[in-house]
Motif scaffolding. Structure first.
Motif, PDB file in Angstrom:
ATOM      1  N   MET A 258      34.060  37.690  49.322  1.00  0.00           N
ATOM      2  CA  MET A 258      32.783  37.099  49.288  1.00  0.00           C
ATOM      3  C   MET A 258      31.946  37.682  48.146  1.00  0.00           C
ATOM      4  O   MET A 258      30.845  37.198  47.789  1.00  0.00           O
ATOM      5  N   TYR A 259      32.488  38.791  47.293  1.00  0.00           N
ATOM      6  CA  TYR A 259      31.647  39.349  46.220  1.00  0.00           C
ATOM      7  C   TYR A 259      32.318  38.916  44.776  1.00  0.00           C
ATOM      8  O   TYR A 259      31.632  38.567  44.162  1.00  0.00           O
ATOM      9  N   GLY A 260      33.576  39.294  44.887  1.00  0.00           N
ATOM     10  CA  GLY A 260      34.448  38.886  43.784  1.00  0.00           C
ATOM     11  C   GLY A 260      35.123  40.119  43.347  1.00  0.00           C
ATOM     12  O   GLY A 260      35.147  41.132  44.018  1.00  0.00           O
ATOM     13  N   ALA A 261      35.593  40.023  42.138  1.00  0.00           N
ATOM     14  CA  ALA A 261      36.447  41.127  41.597  1.00  0.00           C
ATOM     15  C   ALA A 261      35.622  42.013  40.735  1.00  0.00           C
ATOM     16  O   ALA A 261      34.833  41.854  40.290  1.00  0.00           O
ATOM     17  N   GLY A 262      36.173  43.243  40.701  1.00  0.00           N
ATOM     18  CA  GLY A 262      35.612  44.428  39.994  1.00  0.00           C
ATOM     19  C   GLY A 262      36.300  45.670  39.630  1.00  0.00           C
ATOM     20  O   GLY A 262      37.635  45.591  39.999  1.00  0.00           O
ATOM     21  N   ILE A 263      35.670  46.455  39.309  1.00  0.00           N
ATOM     22  CA  ILE A 263      36.427  47.901  38.874  1.00  0.00           C
ATOM     23  C   ILE A 263      35.847  48.867  39.605  1.00  0.00           C
ATOM     24  O   ILE A 263      34.706  49.102  39.817  1.00  0.00           O
ATOM     25  N   ILE A 264      36.764  49.831  40.325  1.00  0.00           N
ATOM     26  CA  ILE A 264      36.266  51.105  40.906  1.00  0.00           C
ATOM     27  C   ILE A 264      35.749  51.938  39.674  1.00  0.00           C
ATOM     28  O   ILE A 264      36.809  52.559  39.009  1.00  0.00           O
ATOM     29  N   ASP A 265      34.411  52.171  39.747  1.00  0.00           N
ATOM     30  CA  ASP A 265      34.073  53.280  38.470  1.00  0.00           C
ATOM     31  C   ASP A 265      34.138  54.715  38.938  1.00  0.00           C
ATOM     32  O   ASP A 265      34.489  55.540  38.066  1.00  0.00           O
ATOM     33  N   SER A 266      34.119  55.056  40.240  1.00  0.00           N
ATOM     34  CA  SER A 266      34.302  56.282  40.718  1.00  0.00           C
ATOM     35  C   SER A 266      34.422  56.423  42.064  1.00  0.00           C
ATOM     36  O   SER A 266      34.489  55.445  42.900  1.00  0.00           O
ATOM     37  N   ILE A 267      35.121  57.558  42.452  1.00  0.00           N
ATOM     38  CA  ILE A 267      35.355  57.734  44.040  1.00  0.00           C
ATOM     39  C   ILE A 267      34.312  59.146  44.206  1.00  0.00           C
ATOM     40  O   ILE A 267      34.565  60.064  43.665  1.00  0.00           O
ATOM     41  N   GLU A 268      33.255  58.896  45.020  1.00  0.00           N
ATOM     42  CA  GLU A 268      32.583  60.249  45.242  1.00  0.00           C
ATOM     43  C   GLU A 268      32.129  60.578  46.730  1.00  0.00           C
ATOM     44  O   GLU A 268      32.424  59.351  47.610  1.00  0.00           O
TER      45      GLU A 268
ATOM     46  N   LYS B 271      36.286  34.875  53.696  1.00  0.00           N
ATOM     47  CA  LYS B 271      36.365  36.491  54.089  1.00  0.00           C
ATOM     48  C   LYS B 271      37.615  36.969  54.027  1.00  0.00           C
ATOM     49  O   LYS B 271      37.811  38.306  53.936  1.00  0.00           O
ATOM     50  N   SER B 272      38.879  36.169  54.176  1.00  0.00           N
ATOM     51  CA  SER B 272      40.076  36.838  53.879  1.00  0.00           C
ATOM     52  C   SER B 272      40.311  37.473  52.685  1.00  0.00           C
ATOM     53  O   SER B 272      41.394  38.332  52.541  1.00  0.00           O
ATOM     54  N   GLY B 273      39.856  36.884  51.748  1.00  0.00           N
ATOM     55  CA  GLY B 273      40.170  37.294  50.316  1.00  0.00           C
ATOM     56  C   GLY B 273      41.443  36.920  49.624  1.00  0.00           C
ATOM     57  O   GLY B 273      41.817  37.555  48.697  1.00  0.00           O
ATOM     58  N   ASP B 274      42.153  36.218  50.332  1.00  0.00           N
ATOM     59  CA  ASP B 274      43.280  35.538  49.977  1.00  0.00           C
ATOM     60  C   ASP B 274      43.144  34.592  49.057  1.00  0.00           C
ATOM     61  O   ASP B 274      42.646  33.670  49.148  1.00  0.00           O
ATOM     62  N   ILE B 275      43.522  34.667  47.712  1.00  0.00           N
ATOM     63  CA  ILE B 275      43.420  33.909  46.651  1.00  0.00           C
ATOM     64  C   ILE B 275      44.163  32.443  46.920  1.00  0.00           C
ATOM     65  O   ILE B 275      43.377  31.713  46.347  1.00  0.00           O
TER      66      ILE B 275
ATOM     67  N   GLU C 193      42.495  26.737  48.299  1.00  0.00           N
ATOM     68  CA  GLU C 193      42.332  25.721  49.178  1.00  0.00           C
ATOM     69  C   GLU C 193      40.879  25.213  49.367  1.00  0.00           C
ATOM     70  O   GLU C 193      40.639  23.983  49.287  1.00  0.00           O
ATOM     71  N   ILE C 194      39.946  26.137  49.488  1.00  0.00           N
ATOM     72  CA  ILE C 194      38.636  25.638  49.446  1.00  0.00           C
ATOM     73  C   ILE C 194      38.316  24.925  48.404  1.00  0.00           C
ATOM     74  O   ILE C 194      37.639  23.828  48.498  1.00  0.00           O
ATOM     75  N   ILE C 195      38.544  25.303  47.192  1.00  0.00           N
ATOM     76  CA  ILE C 195      38.375  24.637  45.886  1.00  0.00           C
ATOM     77  C   ILE C 195      38.963  23.188  45.715  1.00  0.00           C
ATOM     78  O   ILE C 195      38.320  22.223  45.644  1.00  0.00           O
TER      79      ILE C 195
ATOM     80  N   MET D 161      29.491  26.520  49.228  1.00  0.00           N
ATOM     81  CA  MET D 161      31.027  27.258  49.299  1.00  0.00           C
ATOM     82  C   MET D 161      31.734  27.064  47.990  1.00  0.00           C
ATOM     83  O   MET D 161      32.545  27.951  47.848  1.00  0.00           O
ATOM     84  N   LEU D 162      31.655  25.868  47.748  1.00  0.00           N
ATOM     85  CA  LEU D 162      32.551  25.240  46.471  1.00  0.00           C
ATOM     86  C   LEU D 162      32.178  26.404  45.150  1.00  0.00           C
ATOM     87  O   LEU D 162      33.082  27.011  44.699  1.00  0.00           O
ATOM     88  N   ASN D 163      30.819  26.601  44.916  1.00  0.00           N
ATOM     89  CA  ASN D 163      30.684  27.259  43.922  1.00  0.00           C
ATOM     90  C   ASN D 163      30.741  28.739  44.169  1.00  0.00           C
ATOM     91  O   ASN D 163      31.242  29.376  43.260  1.00  0.00           O
ATOM     92  N   SER D 164      30.830  29.320  45.323  1.00  0.00           N
ATOM     93  CA  SER D 164      31.011  30.782  45.758  1.00  0.00           C
ATOM     94  C   SER D 164      32.489  31.065  45.182  1.00  0.00           C
ATOM     95  O   SER D 164      33.169  31.869  44.899  1.00  0.00           O
ATOM     96  N   ALA D 165      33.514  30.048  45.911  1.00  0.00           N
ATOM     97  CA  ALA D 165      35.060  30.027  45.798  1.00  0.00           C
ATOM     98  C   ALA D 165      35.429  29.990  44.367  1.00  0.00           C
ATOM     99  O   ALA D 165      36.086  30.663  43.832  1.00  0.00           O
ATOM    100  N   CYS D 166      34.730  29.200  43.326  1.00  0.00           N
ATOM    101  CA  CYS D 166      34.920  29.046  42.041  1.00  0.00           C
ATOM    102  C   CYS D 166      34.586  30.425  41.501  1.00  0.00           C
ATOM    103  O   CYS D 166      35.314  30.765  40.562  1.00  0.00           O
ATOM    104  N   GLN D 167      33.513  31.094  41.917  1.00  0.00           N
ATOM    105  CA  GLN D 167      32.999  32.395  41.221  1.00  0.00           C
ATOM    106  C   GLN D 167      33.987  33.550  41.480  1.00  0.00           C
ATOM    107  O   GLN D 167      34.227  34.327  40.784  1.00  0.00           O
ATOM    108  N   ILE D 168      34.271  33.464  42.886  1.00  0.00           N
ATOM    109  CA  ILE D 168      35.228  34.537  43.264  1.00  0.00           C
ATOM    110  C   ILE D 168      36.547  34.362  42.515  1.00  0.00           C
ATOM    111  O   ILE D 168      37.214  35.296  41.992  1.00  0.00           O
ATOM    112  N   ILE D 169      37.110  33.094  42.275  1.00  0.00           N
ATOM    113  CA  ILE D 169      38.278  32.852  41.502  1.00  0.00           C
ATOM    114  C   ILE D 169      38.237  33.396  40.301  1.00  0.00           C
ATOM    115  O   ILE D 169      39.060  33.947  39.601  1.00  0.00           O
ATOM    116  N   THR D 170      36.923  32.808  39.636  1.00  0.00           N
ATOM    117  CA  THR D 170      36.781  32.939  38.182  1.00  0.00           C
ATOM    118  C   THR D 170      36.820  34.676  37.884  1.00  0.00           C
ATOM    119  O   THR D 170      37.193  35.179  36.627  1.00  0.00           O
ATOM    120  N   SER D 171      36.266  35.163  38.696  1.00  0.00           N
ATOM    121  CA  SER D 171      35.988  36.741  38.502  1.00  0.00           C
ATOM    122  C   SER D 171      37.459  37.424  38.486  1.00  0.00           C
ATOM    123  O   SER D 171      37.662  38.507  37.914  1.00  0.00           O
TER     124      SER D 171
END
Length: 174
Positions: free
Chosen positions: A12-22, A99-103, A108-110, A129-139
């Motif tokens: 639901m948010y996209g891909a990123g990097i773990i900057d730290s564990i605190e 919500k599954s996070g399964d690519i 399939e949504i796209i 929904m289409l825009n969100s799926a596209c943003q998550i995939i592109t991230s």
């Protein structure tokens, strides 16, 4: 457990990097937290280490899987139910897929909403929904391939355009 520098996808948010564990104290309770930087939405999120799996957080897929996903993006059948206007049932299914996070489910949504958009103008909910799926995939493409967001967006849009053109050509040929 993830490590600092791991590239992960937060559904639901996209891909990123773990900057730290605190260790942080939240509501009077101390615990370990991942600090996740999601660059495409300019967001930093604190995620309890013990809840990461329940939230569907996973490693970003590798570049080869991205290539496979994109090359097969418009294959497969679309459930005809999606073409019915205002089908709340199908929207709920799409939300679960997101919500599954399964690519593959995100793709399939796209695929399905792009096909629907060829027949009808998408409503606001479907369009979001289409825009969100596209943003998550592109991230995820950005993180997996180490490219800039603009290049990832262009890559996905090229595939969507090619699929639309192919579909129109098949309709003309009957």
């Amino acid at each position: 457990m993830f490590q600092v520098g791991d590239r992960v996808l937060y559904p639901m948010y996209g891909a990123g990097i773990i900057d730290s564990i605190e260790e942080k104290e939240v509501l009077g309770v101390k615990g370990q937290y991942y600090l996740l930087n999601i660059p495409h939405v300019h967001m930093e999120i604190m995620i309890p280490v013990g809840k990461a799996e329940d939230l569907g957080i996973r490693q970003v897929v590798n570049s080869e899987i991205i290539d496979d996903v994109l090359s097969f993006l418009f294959q497969g059948d679309t459930d005809p139910v999606i073409f019915e206007s205002n089908n709340r049932f199908y929207r709920d299914i799409n939300k679960k897929k997101m919500k599954s996070g399964d690519i593959f489910q995100e793709c399939e949504i796209i695929r399905d909403l792009t096909r629907k958009s060829k027949l009808h103008k998408l409503g606001m909910e479907d369009n979001n929904m289409l825009n969100s799926a596209c943003q998550i995939i592109t991230s995820e493409i950005v993180q997996a391939k180490g490219i800039e967001m603009e290049e990832a967006v262009e890559m996905l849009q090229e595939i969507i355009t090619r699929a639309k053109d192919e579909h129109e050509k098949q309709e003309l040929l009957g």
